[in-house]
Design a protein around this motif. Structure first.
Motif, mmCIF file in Angstrom:
data_model
loop_
_atom_site.group_PDB
_atom_site.id
_atom_site.type_symbol
_atom_site.label_atom_id
_atom_site.label_comp_id
_atom_site.label_asym_id
_atom_site.label_seq_id
_atom_site.Cartn_x
_atom_site.Cartn_y
_atom_site.Cartn_z
ATOM 1 N N PHE A 345 0.833 -1.199 0.000
ATOM 2 C CA PHE A 345 0.000 0.000 0.000
ATOM 3 C C PHE A 345 0.868 1.249 0.000
ATOM 4 O O PHE A 345 1.905 1.300 0.671
ATOM 5 N N ILE A 346 0.422 2.248 -0.728
ATOM 6 C CA ILE A 346 1.152 3.510 -0.833
ATOM 7 C C ILE A 346 0.917 4.341 0.428
ATOM 8 O O ILE A 346 -0.235 4.552 0.829
ATOM 9 N N ASP A 347 2.002 4.807 1.040
ATOM 10 C CA ASP A 347 1.943 5.654 2.234
ATOM 11 C C ASP A 347 1.059 5.019 3.315
ATOM 12 O O ASP A 347 0.184 5.680 3.891
ATOM 13 N N PHE A 348 1.330 3.741 3.591
ATOM 14 C CA PHE A 348 0.521 3.018 4.562
ATOM 15 C C PHE A 348 0.599 3.607 5.967
ATOM 16 O O PHE A 348 -0.426 3.692 6.662
ATOM 17 N N PRO A 349 1.771 4.063 6.466
ATOM 18 C CA PRO A 349 1.811 4.640 7.822
ATOM 19 C C PRO A 349 0.874 5.831 7.994
ATOM 20 O O PRO A 349 0.250 5.982 9.053
ATOM 21 N N ALA A 350 0.766 6.685 6.958
ATOM 22 C CA ALA A 350 -0.137 7.835 7.080
ATOM 23 C C ALA A 350 -1.597 7.382 7.184
ATOM 24 O O ALA A 350 -2.371 7.918 7.992
ATOM 25 N N TRP A 351 -1.970 6.400 6.381
ATOM 26 C CA TRP A 351 -3.341 5.868 6.465
ATOM 27 C C TRP A 351 -3.592 5.243 7.830
ATOM 28 O O TRP A 351 -4.647 5.424 8.424
ATOM 29 N N LEU A 352 -2.603 4.533 8.337
ATOM 30 C CA LEU A 352 -2.740 3.873 9.635
ATOM 31 C C LEU A 352 -2.930 4.902 10.746
ATOM 32 O O LEU A 352 -3.761 4.723 11.645
ATOM 33 N N ARG A 353 -2.193 5.996 10.671
ATOM 34 C CA ARG A 353 -2.303 7.045 11.674
ATOM 35 C C ARG A 353 -3.688 7.684 11.648
ATOM 36 O O ARG A 353 -4.304 7.914 12.695
ATOM 37 N N ARG A 354 -4.206 7.959 10.449
ATOM 38 C CA ARG A 354 -5.519 8.596 10.326
ATOM 39 C C ARG A 354 -6.639 7.663 10.788
ATOM 40 O O ARG A 354 -7.600 8.099 11.425
ATOM 41 N N THR A 355 -6.511 6.400 10.488
ATOM 42 C CA THR A 355 -7.608 5.466 10.712
ATOM 43 C C THR A 355 -7.639 4.890 12.121
ATOM 44 O O THR A 355 -8.719 4.694 12.698
ATOM 45 N N THR A 356 -6.477 4.614 12.706
ATOM 46 C CA THR A 356 -6.430 3.917 13.996
ATOM 47 C C THR A 356 -5.957 4.778 15.158
ATOM 48 O O THR A 356 -6.144 4.404 16.316
ATOM 49 N N GLY A 357 -5.311 5.912 14.880
ATOM 50 C CA GLY A 357 -4.767 6.729 15.953
ATOM 51 C C GLY A 357 -3.440 6.247 16.482
ATOM 52 O O GLY A 357 -2.917 6.782 17.462
ATOM 53 N N LEU A 358 -2.855 5.229 15.841
ATOM 54 C CA LEU A 358 -1.540 4.744 16.250
ATOM 55 C C LEU A 358 -0.459 5.732 15.845
ATOM 56 O O LEU A 358 -0.575 6.437 14.850
ATOM 57 N N ARG A 359 0.619 5.777 16.624
ATOM 58 C CA ARG A 359 1.802 6.541 16.227
ATOM 59 C C ARG A 359 2.602 5.642 15.308
ATOM 60 O O ARG A 359 3.334 4.755 15.741
ATOM 61 N N SER A 360 2.443 5.835 14.015
ATOM 62 C CA SER A 360 2.991 4.887 13.041
ATOM 63 C C SER A 360 4.311 5.373 12.451
ATOM 64 O O SER A 360 4.418 6.506 11.974
ATOM 65 N N HIS A 361 5.283 4.508 12.526
ATOM 66 C CA HIS A 361 6.613 4.769 11.977
ATOM 67 C C HIS A 361 6.782 3.989 10.682
ATOM 68 O O HIS A 361 5.961 3.142 10.317
ATOM 69 N N GLY A 362 7.887 4.259 10.014
ATOM 70 C CA GLY A 362 8.252 3.469 8.853
ATOM 71 C C GLY A 362 8.970 2.211 9.309
ATOM 72 O O GLY A 362 8.643 1.627 10.341
ATOM 73 N N HIS A 363 9.975 1.811 8.568
ATOM 74 C CA HIS A 363 10.757 0.627 8.919
ATOM 75 C C HIS A 363 11.784 1.010 9.990
ATOM 76 O O HIS A 363 12.832 1.578 9.676
ATOM 77 N N LEU A 364 11.488 0.697 11.244
ATOM 78 C CA LEU A 364 12.411 1.051 12.328
ATOM 79 C C LEU A 364 13.714 0.266 12.236
ATOM 80 O O LEU A 364 14.733 0.689 12.790
ATOM 81 N N TYR A 365 13.696 -0.869 11.540
ATOM 82 C CA TYR A 365 14.904 -1.690 11.418
ATOM 83 C C TYR A 365 15.431 -1.706 9.987
ATOM 84 O O TYR A 365 16.057 -2.666 9.556
ATOM 85 N N ALA A 366 15.184 -0.614 9.258
ATOM 86 C CA ALA A 366 15.735 -0.486 7.909
ATOM 87 C C ALA A 366 17.260 -0.506 7.980
ATOM 88 O O ALA A 366 17.856 -0.069 8.964
ATOM 89 N N PRO A 367 17.939 -1.027 6.944
ATOM 90 C CA PRO A 367 19.402 -1.177 7.012
ATOM 91 C C PRO A 367 20.145 0.133 7.211
ATOM 92 O O PRO A 367 21.178 0.160 7.890
ATOM 93 N N ASP A 368 19.631 1.251 6.649
ATOM 94 C CA ASP A 368 20.391 2.493 6.699
ATOM 95 C C ASP A 368 20.084 3.341 7.921
ATOM 96 O O ASP A 368 20.957 4.002 8.466
ATOM 97 N N ARG A 369 18.825 3.338 8.394
ATOM 98 C CA ARG A 369 18.443 4.156 9.545
ATOM 99 C C ARG A 369 17.083 3.709 10.072
ATOM 100 O O ARG A 369 16.352 3.006 9.382
#
Length: 561
Positions: A345-369
């Motif tokens: 899904f495109i920009d899934f964290p933003a949708w998750l934040r709007r719909t559920t109220g969760l503090r949604s991050h991207g990939h916290l364990y991404a290789p670069d940061r």
């Protein structure tokens, strides 16, 4: 009638002298035993400081050691001198040099006068006590212990193992039922005389010389043989930690000690000037005449022991951190992990934040940061997005994140491209909600436009990583709440999985999903999968995907991952 005090001293002699003088000035006879390990110079000074008190005597000195019969021998010698020298003492109270009277002596004497003939000594059978440590309860009475537990620990342990292997069992003297309890008691003159001058005392002493920690069992056992009016409790307030070591009372325990209504407390810190001044001043609250009730403060000590040994959920401390699985919950609060949703899904964290109220991050364990929400480089608790700092201890990175953001539920993306060090930690955590779409890692490869040979190699590697991760998620030992869909199932009917996400992860009242996030354009994806199969790579985690699918209202994102 009066009460006599037997004091066993080995340290803080200045404080012991202060307490002894306090009791002496109120008409109480005192016999003091000073450990023979105390230098003669210090003993002479201690004795000289109390030389003006005619009702204070000093008994023969023995070299005392914890857990050995020498402590019993020192108590016997001092008690014999008390009985012979002070016939007016109707109760004998055993105390230590670190004890402190909490209530006036007059109240203690009156209390004992009302209970004439009653012995106060904690005395319970080995089956009924919870405080025995080191795996030795009844065995301390049936094995021999010629070696010092503190000075000769290896010999002590080896000899215990040898006796167990040889099934050695000592004979308990006839008529005795072993009992245990606190070392600090208050016995009537008649009971103490019956113990010290018992016709079988030599037999009893020979037996208890090879019992482990006899000072907590000698008088506790023999009192049951000679007395029929035993109250199994100590009038001395003493608390022990989870290792069996006595709690030390400091100045800030003043109000706590007063609440206990106990007559005497140990173990008092020698530098607790406020405590000694308050309780030895002679000024006492007239209302403090209740029955001694250490249970009033038991809850506080139990809470302190629980905090020390168990701690708060998700909070690690130096006393427990190095010990594997010695924790109280892996994290402090619930959080959600989404695997595959960010690829599909495109920009899934933003949708998750709007719909559920969760503090949604991207990939916290991404290789670069670590991809914190809103692109932040530093998050709550000064957590850095630096991958090197995060990967130094990936589990504690997540633990700190959840602890630092208590009260606000976190969510983040995870996948086979990420650092997998936390992949075993999350499934073990009962606070984790894991929502997984298998095979979605193929979508970024599909839209990447990279050489097919490179794509095929990466697809095989990512599938292998995800397969291993799924095995952990499906393991019977997994404690996280896990929901798994194949990519084919989700593409066919995205509303149902998204509704599940809203119902189980939302911090708001669950509602019917009204907005479905835009899905990546999968036109030609079926052909892409067939090409992988033709190249010898079987993408089985994706599921039964149709030959060609075109999503309604789909769009191709700028995928760089």
């Amino acid at each position: 009638m009066s009460i006599g005090f037997v004091m066993l001293c080995h340290e803080a002699l200045d404080r012991a002298a202060q307490v002894a003088r306090h009791w002496s000035q109120r008409g109480c006879p005192i016999v003091i035993h000073v450990d023979a390990r105390v230098p003669q110079r210090d003993f002479d000074a201690f004795r000289g400081a109390l030389s003006d008190c005619p009702n204070i005597l000093f008994s023969e000195r023995f070299r005392c050691e914890w857990g050995r019969f020498s402590l019993v021998r020192a108590t016997q010698a001092a008690a014999e001198l008390m009985l012979a020298s002070f016939v007016e003492a109707h109760h004998i109270y055993l105390a230590s040099g670190t004890c402190l009277p909490l209530r006036p002596v007059e109240e203690l004497v009156g209390y004992l006068d009302e209970r004439a003939g009653t012995d106060f000594i904690e005395s319970a059978t080995t089956e009924d006590v919870p405080w025995t440590k080191g795996g030795l309860d009844h065995e301390r009475f049936t094995l021999r212990f010629p070696f010092s537990w503190k000075r000769q620990r290896r010999l002590f342990d080896r000899y215990v193992r040898l006796q167990r292997r040889l099934k050695v069992r000592r004979r308990i003297p006839e008529g005795l039922t072993p009992h245990m309890g606190s070392q600090w008691w208050c016995l009537t003159r008649e009971t103490l005389s019956a113990i010290l001058y018992h016709p079988r005392r030599a037999e009893f002493d020979r037996y208890f010389k090879r019992v482990w920690i006899p000072d907590e069992s000698y008088f506790q056992t023999l009192v049951r043989l000679v007395s029929d009016r035993v109250e199994s409790r100590s009038l001395t307030l003493s608390k022990f930690d989870f290792q069996g070591k006595p709690h030390v009372f400091y100045d800030d325990h003043l109000r706590l000690l007063r609440r206990s209504d106990c007559f005497v407390a140990r173990k008092i810190w020698p530098q607790a000037e406020r405590l000694y001044t308050a309780f030895l001043s002679g000024e006492h609250d007239a209302a403090n005449r209740a029955e001694p009730n250490p249970g009033k403060i038991d809850r506080i000590f139990s809470k302190a022991i629980e905090r020390r040994t168990v701690g708060r959920p998700g909070l690690y401390m130096t006393g427990r951190f190095p010990r594997k699985n010695h924790d109280n919950g892996l994290t402090a609060a619930r959080y959600a992990v989404f695997e595959g949703f960010g690829d599909l899904f495109i920009d899934f964290p933003a949708w998750l934040r709007r719909t559920t109220g969760l503090r949604s991050h991207g990939h916290l364990y991404a290789p670069d940061r670590a991809e914190f929400t809103d692109g932040l480089s530093v998050y709550s608790g000064a957590l850095s997005d630096d991958a090197r700092l995060r990967d130094y201890n990936p589990e504690m990175f997540l633990t700190n994140l959840i602890w630092n953001t208590r009260g606000e539920r976190q969510a983040f993306l995870f996948g086979p491209r990420d650092t997998q060090a936390a992949g075993w930690f999350i499934p073990r955590d009962p606070n984790a909600d894991v929502f997984c779409v298998t095979g979605a890692w193929a979508v970024p490869l599909f839209v990447s436009k990279r050489p097919f040979a490179e794509v095929r190699a990466k697809a095989a590697r990512l599938q292998k990583i995800e397969s291993a991760h799924l095995a952990i998620l499906r393991d019977p030992a997994t404690r996280a709440r896990v929901r798994i869909w194949t990519m084919a199932d989700l593409v066919e009917n995205p509303a149902e999985p998204l509704q599940t996400v809203i119902e189980e992860a939302s911090v708001r009242t669950a509602e019917t999903v009204a907005e479905i996030p835009r899905m990546v354009d999968l036109t030609g994806f079926g052909a892409f999968l067939q090409r992988l199969r033709n190249a010898g790579m079987h993408p089985y985690l994706i599921g039964d995907f149709p030959g060609d699918v075109r999503n309604k209202d789909a769009a191709k994102p700028d995928v760089t991952r």
